[in-house]
Structure formats: C-alpha cells, structure tokens
Write a protein that holds these residues in place. Structure first.
Motif, PDB file in Angstrom:
ATOM      1  N   SER A 197       0.856  -1.183   0.000  1.00 27.28           N
ATOM      2  CA  SER A 197       0.000   0.000   0.000  1.00 27.28           C
ATOM      3  C   SER A 197       0.898   1.242   0.000  1.00 27.28           C
ATOM      4  O   SER A 197       1.809   1.334  -0.833  1.00 27.28           O
ATOM      5  CB  SER A 197      -0.968  -0.048   1.169  1.00 27.28           C
ATOM      6  OG  SER A 197      -1.985   0.925   1.045  1.00 27.28           O
ATOM      7  N   LEU A 198       0.685   2.189   0.897  1.00 29.20           N
ATOM      8  CA  LEU A 198       1.555   3.358   0.916  1.00 29.20           C
ATOM      9  C   LEU A 198       3.016   2.953   1.086  1.00 29.20           C
ATOM     10  O   LEU A 198       3.923   3.650   0.622  1.00 29.20           O
ATOM     11  CB  LEU A 198       1.129   4.313   2.036  1.00 29.20           C
ATOM     12  CG  LEU A 198       1.909   5.622   2.149  1.00 29.20           C
ATOM     13  CD1 LEU A 198       1.796   6.459   0.879  1.00 29.20           C
ATOM     14  CD2 LEU A 198       1.446   6.415   3.364  1.00 29.20           C
ATOM     15  N   TYR A 201       4.955   3.009  -2.097  1.00 32.13           N
ATOM     16  CA  TYR A 201       5.597   4.283  -2.436  1.00 32.13           C
ATOM     17  C   TYR A 201       6.897   4.446  -1.662  1.00 32.13           C
ATOM     18  O   TYR A 201       7.939   4.823  -2.228  1.00 32.13           O
ATOM     19  CB  TYR A 201       4.664   5.453  -2.133  1.00 32.13           C
ATOM     20  CG  TYR A 201       5.383   6.781  -2.130  1.00 32.13           C
ATOM     21  CD1 TYR A 201       5.765   7.378  -3.326  1.00 32.13           C
ATOM     22  CD2 TYR A 201       5.718   7.404  -0.931  1.00 32.13           C
ATOM     23  CE1 TYR A 201       6.460   8.584  -3.319  1.00 32.13           C
ATOM     24  CE2 TYR A 201       6.399   8.605  -0.920  1.00 32.13           C
ATOM     25  CZ  TYR A 201       6.778   9.197  -2.115  1.00 32.13           C
ATOM     26  OH  TYR A 201       7.471  10.377  -2.106  1.00 32.13           O
ATOM     27  N   SER A 220       0.083  -2.868  -4.397  1.00 30.45           N
ATOM     28  CA  SER A 220      -0.966  -1.848  -4.257  1.00 30.45           C
ATOM     29  C   SER A 220      -0.405  -0.494  -3.839  1.00 30.45           C
ATOM     30  O   SER A 220      -1.035   0.259  -3.096  1.00 30.45           O
ATOM     31  CB  SER A 220      -2.029  -2.297  -3.241  1.00 30.45           C
ATOM     32  OG  SER A 220      -2.681  -3.465  -3.679  1.00 30.45           O
ATOM     33  N   PRO A 222       0.853   3.418  -4.366  1.00 32.07           N
ATOM     34  CA  PRO A 222       0.513   4.548  -5.229  1.00 32.07           C
ATOM     35  C   PRO A 222       1.715   5.045  -6.015  1.00 32.07           C
ATOM     36  O   PRO A 222       2.822   5.155  -5.486  1.00 32.07           O
ATOM     37  CB  PRO A 222       0.038   5.612  -4.237  1.00 32.07           C
ATOM     38  CG  PRO A 222       0.788   5.307  -2.987  1.00 32.07           C
ATOM     39  CD  PRO A 222       0.917   3.807  -2.945  1.00 32.07           C
ATOM     40  N   ARG A 224       1.244   8.015  -7.530  1.00 28.45           N
ATOM     41  CA  ARG A 224       1.037   9.411  -7.184  1.00 28.45           C
ATOM     42  C   ARG A 224      -0.281   9.509  -6.420  1.00 28.45           C
ATOM     43  O   ARG A 224      -1.198   8.723  -6.645  1.00 28.45           O
ATOM     44  CB  ARG A 224       0.958  10.253  -8.462  1.00 28.45           C
ATOM     45  CG  ARG A 224       0.856  11.758  -8.235  1.00 28.45           C
ATOM     46  CD  ARG A 224       0.899  12.521  -9.554  1.00 28.45           C
ATOM     47  NE  ARG A 224      -0.213  12.184 -10.436  1.00 28.45           N
ATOM     48  CZ  ARG A 224      -0.097  11.473 -11.551  1.00 28.45           C
ATOM     49  NH1 ARG A 224       1.091  11.018 -11.918  1.00 28.45           N
ATOM     50  NH2 ARG A 224      -1.150  11.198 -12.290  1.00 28.45           N
ATOM     51  N   LEU A 225      -0.385  10.469  -5.505  1.00 29.86           N
ATOM     52  CA  LEU A 225      -1.625  10.700  -4.773  1.00 29.86           C
ATOM     53  C   LEU A 225      -2.203  12.070  -5.132  1.00 29.86           C
ATOM     54  O   LEU A 225      -1.453  13.023  -5.367  1.00 29.86           O
ATOM     55  CB  LEU A 225      -1.402  10.626  -3.256  1.00 29.86           C
ATOM     56  CG  LEU A 225      -1.121   9.249  -2.650  1.00 29.86           C
ATOM     57  CD1 LEU A 225      -0.938   9.376  -1.140  1.00 29.86           C
ATOM     58  CD2 LEU A 225      -2.233   8.268  -2.968  1.00 29.86           C
ATOM     59  N   ASP A 272      -0.404  -5.049  -8.782  1.00 27.15           N
ATOM     60  CA  ASP A 272      -1.649  -4.308  -8.638  1.00 27.15           C
ATOM     61  C   ASP A 272      -2.838  -5.251  -8.749  1.00 27.15           C
ATOM     62  O   ASP A 272      -2.762  -6.272  -9.454  1.00 27.15           O
ATOM     63  CB  ASP A 272      -1.799  -3.260  -9.751  1.00 27.15           C
ATOM     64  CG  ASP A 272      -1.209  -1.910  -9.394  1.00 27.15           C
ATOM     65  OD1 ASP A 272      -0.908  -1.690  -8.209  1.00 27.15           O
ATOM     66  OD2 ASP A 272      -1.042  -1.079 -10.305  1.00 27.15           O
ATOM     67  N   VAL A 281      -5.525   7.056  -6.068  1.00 27.30           N
ATOM     68  CA  VAL A 281      -4.299   6.264  -6.160  1.00 27.30           C
ATOM     69  C   VAL A 281      -4.146   5.839  -7.619  1.00 27.30           C
ATOM     70  O   VAL A 281      -4.935   5.061  -8.126  1.00 27.30           O
ATOM     71  CB  VAL A 281      -4.352   5.018  -5.254  1.00 27.30           C
ATOM     72  CG1 VAL A 281      -3.071   4.207  -5.390  1.00 27.30           C
ATOM     73  CG2 VAL A 281      -4.562   5.438  -3.802  1.00 27.30           C
ATOM     74  N   THR A 282      -3.163   6.376  -8.296  1.00 25.99           N
ATOM     75  CA  THR A 282      -3.011   6.046  -9.695  1.00 25.99           C
ATOM     76  C   THR A 282      -2.382   4.673  -9.856  1.00 25.99           C
ATOM     77  O   THR A 282      -1.712   4.160  -8.975  1.00 25.99           O
ATOM     78  CB  THR A 282      -2.148   7.090 -10.432  1.00 25.99           C
ATOM     79  OG1 THR A 282      -0.832   7.095  -9.861  1.00 25.99           O
ATOM     80  CG2 THR A 282      -2.750   8.469 -10.283  1.00 25.99           C
ATOM     81  N   ASN A 283      -2.583   4.071 -11.019  1.00 24.50           N
ATOM     82  CA  ASN A 283      -2.162   2.707 -11.278  1.00 24.50           C
ATOM     83  C   ASN A 283      -0.637   2.566 -11.280  1.00 24.50           C
ATOM     84  O   ASN A 283       0.085   3.453 -11.734  1.00 24.50           O
ATOM     85  CB  ASN A 283      -2.729   2.283 -12.637  1.00 24.50           C
ATOM     86  CG  ASN A 283      -2.649   0.803 -12.867  1.00 24.50           C
ATOM     87  OD1 ASN A 283      -1.583   0.262 -13.111  1.00 24.50           O
ATOM     88  ND2 ASN A 283      -3.792   0.141 -12.786  1.00 24.50           N
ATOM     89  N   HIS A 304      -7.487  -4.132  -3.201  1.00 20.56           N
ATOM     90  CA  HIS A 304      -6.374  -3.443  -2.559  1.00 20.56           C
ATOM     91  C   HIS A 304      -5.672  -4.392  -1.593  1.00 20.56           C
ATOM     92  O   HIS A 304      -6.318  -5.011  -0.736  1.00 20.56           O
ATOM     93  CB  HIS A 304      -6.866  -2.202  -1.819  1.00 20.56           C
ATOM     94  CG  HIS A 304      -5.759  -1.340  -1.325  1.00 20.56           C
ATOM     95  ND1 HIS A 304      -4.938  -0.621  -2.172  1.00 20.56           N
ATOM     96  CD2 HIS A 304      -5.317  -1.076  -0.070  1.00 20.56           C
ATOM     97  CE1 HIS A 304      -4.056   0.047  -1.464  1.00 20.56           C
ATOM     98  NE2 HIS A 304      -4.248  -0.212  -0.185  1.00 20.56           N
TER      99      HIS A 304
END
Length: 330
Positions: A197-198, A201, A220, A222, A224-225, A272, A281-283, A304
């Motif tokens: 998840s985050l 990133y 999963s 991101p 970009r947010l 993903d 949350v972009t792909n 997710h």
C-alpha cells in the motif's frame, strides 16, 4: 459508513492478514456501529492471550500469541481512543510469540523504526518489509513466512507514524533515510525491499535514493496521490498519521514517483489488483514502465492489497526477491 459496510471493506484485508474468516464473521456480525469495532477486536485478541496462557505446548502458546497480534492490529483500523493501546498490545504479543517460537529472532530499533529481524544469521540476503498508511509489521506475517521459507532473513518494521510508533511519531516523507538507517543498524551490504500500500511508495522511493537496495517489490502502492480525489476516511487517516491536516496535504503532494522511478536501478516487481477501487491512487503500471528494470503484474480479480488473491502474486513476489538477492534464475 455503516459497520456492515466497514466490515465488508476490511474483509479480504483481514483474511489476508491471517485471521479465521468464520471468526471474523462472528465478531463483526455482533457489531452495531463502527465505534464497536476496536473494543470487539481487542476482546478477541485478549481471548487468544488467555488461550496462550493455558496452552499445553510452547508451540501452541506462540501460535496463539501470533493470532492475538493479528487481532490487536486489526483493532486499530477503525478510529477510536484505544487505538494506541491496541497497537502496543499487537507489538507486545508479536514480541512474546517470537521469543517463544524463534529464539534467534532479534528486536532491532533505531531512529524512526523498530521491528523484528528473523531468519538465519548466515542468510544469503536480507529483506525489509515496509507497511503502509494504517498497516503495521503484524499485518504481513504470511509474506514474512514466504520470504523466510526461501532462506532469506526478514526485517519487518514499523516506521515513523506506523504501527507501534504511530502514537509518538508522524510520517516521514523521506523514507529512504529510515531504510538507510535500518540497513546501517542491520550491518548488511545490500537488501531487498517489499512495500505494501503506501509502503509501496516508500519502498520505491527508497530504491531510487538508497543505492544498497538490490531488489524491490510493491503491492498496491501509489504512483502518485491526489488529495482532492482521496476519500474522506483516507484523508482523515493521513491527517492523524502525518500530524494534522496541513501536514497531511503537504505529505500527499510529495507522493509522486514520476521523477524518481527512472532512478530505480534494482529489479522491480509492481503488483496491482484491477479491483482496487481506492480513488486518488493512480495505477502502478506507470512505475513499472518508467523503472529501468520494472515488471508489472496485474491481477484482474485482485483488490487493494490483494488479500483475495494471495496465490496469484505472493509466490511470484517472494521468488522475485529471493532470486534477485541470491543471484539465481526464476
């Protein structure tokens, strides 16, 4: 959101974390509002502590403690005043479990991080598992087990604003510094990173900026947010973890891998789920495309964190990290 809707939204995440689906159903069926969530999950965790105390073998004691850690962590997913206590109880239950089950496991802490290093001292590679927005080291025990089964050492950590550290710290946008300090304390020359998840990133950012990252995978995560597109509950969680609404918006503005992705030198696997419906949350396809050695795995029915599709990605991700760190072919 009603408690029925909230429980349905957390269903595959909880099952992916390793709790019994029938017990989850029994616990959540008895809730009348979301405010009941935390206390009910705490009670369930304490029931496992009692079973651990009465167990007939050390193995059973440890297994009950691991299950308690899972339930305590899941208690933190709904906002309530006892969430810090639940996170602390999850941390304590995991610590007790590993002390019983894996005497060689070692608590490792440093500036902005804490966690458990597991696996052989002569492992051919070490992997850091990075949690996300409201996850913690207690949530991904199955991933840790899969990596351990491949002969690797694994350090599952809580970073700033995460897990047991959420009550005393806030998110660190420069997570590569957290990873770098962890590598220093672990005393290894190179690591693999898995971010969820985050945390995906965080892992990708660290891989771009920390040269000792030799293998990386995101789940999963991101690319970009966009603050305006994020649902209100997600914005609220970010605000709590970042230290306020203004800090949250500034943090979200920095979550953008466009410039960093081309700097990821390590082999990267991006996972993903096509049924991931969290807006804003972009792909991850863009991350895999821009990274020099990126591979994209899209699971059509995955949600997710893909708790509903573990067999579609967990073995492949674990092999990707193991083969890259060990220098072998898949």
């Amino acid at each position: 959101m009603s408690v029925t809707e909230f429980a349905a939204a957390q269903w595959t995440r909880a099952i992916g974390a390793g709790v019994d689906p029938h017990e989850y159903q029994r616990v959540t069926d008895g809730l009348t509002s979301v405010t009941d969530w935390g206390p009910a999950f705490l009670r369930t965790g304490h029931s496992y502590l009692r079973r651990a105390k009465d167990a007939d073998s050390s193995r059973s004691t440890g297994e009950y403690l691991l299950m308690a850690a899972r339930w305590f962590h899941l208690a933190t997913l709904a906002p309530y005043e006892e969430a810090p206590r639940a996170a602390a109880e999850a941390d304590h239950a995991l610590s007790r479990a590993l002390t019983v089950l894996e005497p060689g496991a070692r608590r490792v802490s440093g500036e902005g991080f804490t966690g458990w290093l597991r696996g052989p001292s002569d492992a051919p590679g070490t992997v850091l598992v990075v949690p996300g927005l409201d996850s913690a080291k207690e949530e991904f025990l199955d991933l840790v087990s899969a990596l351990l089964d491949r002969g690797l050492a694994v350090f599952a950590l809580d970073g700033p604003g995460q897990g047991v550290l959420a009550a005393t710290t806030t998110f660190a946008p420069d997570y590569e510094r957290v990873v770098g300090r962890a590598i220093d304390v672990l005393g290894v020359a190179r690591v693999g990173l898995v971010g969820l998840s985050l945390g995906g990133y965080f892992a990708a950012r660290a891989a771009a900026l920390e040269p000792r990252v030799a293998a990386v995978a995101t789940v999963s995560g991101p690319f970009r947010l966009d603050w305006d597109e994020l649902p209100a509950p997600v914005r609220d969680i970010i605000a709590r973890r970042a230290g306020g609404a203004d800090a949250a918006q500034e943090f979200v503005r920095q979550v953008d891998l466009t410039a960093l992705a081309p700097r990821i030198a390590a082999p990267l696997l991006v996972v993903d789920g096509d049924q991931d419906v969290i807006p804003g949350v972009t792909n991850g396809r863009s991350l895999a495309r821009l990274a020099p050695h990126g591979t994209y795995l899209s699971v059509p029915h995955g949600d997710h964190l893909l708790g509903n599709a573990r067999s579609d990605w967990l073995p492949r991700l674990s092999d990707h990290i193991a083969h890259t760190l060990m220098g072998t072919q898949a």
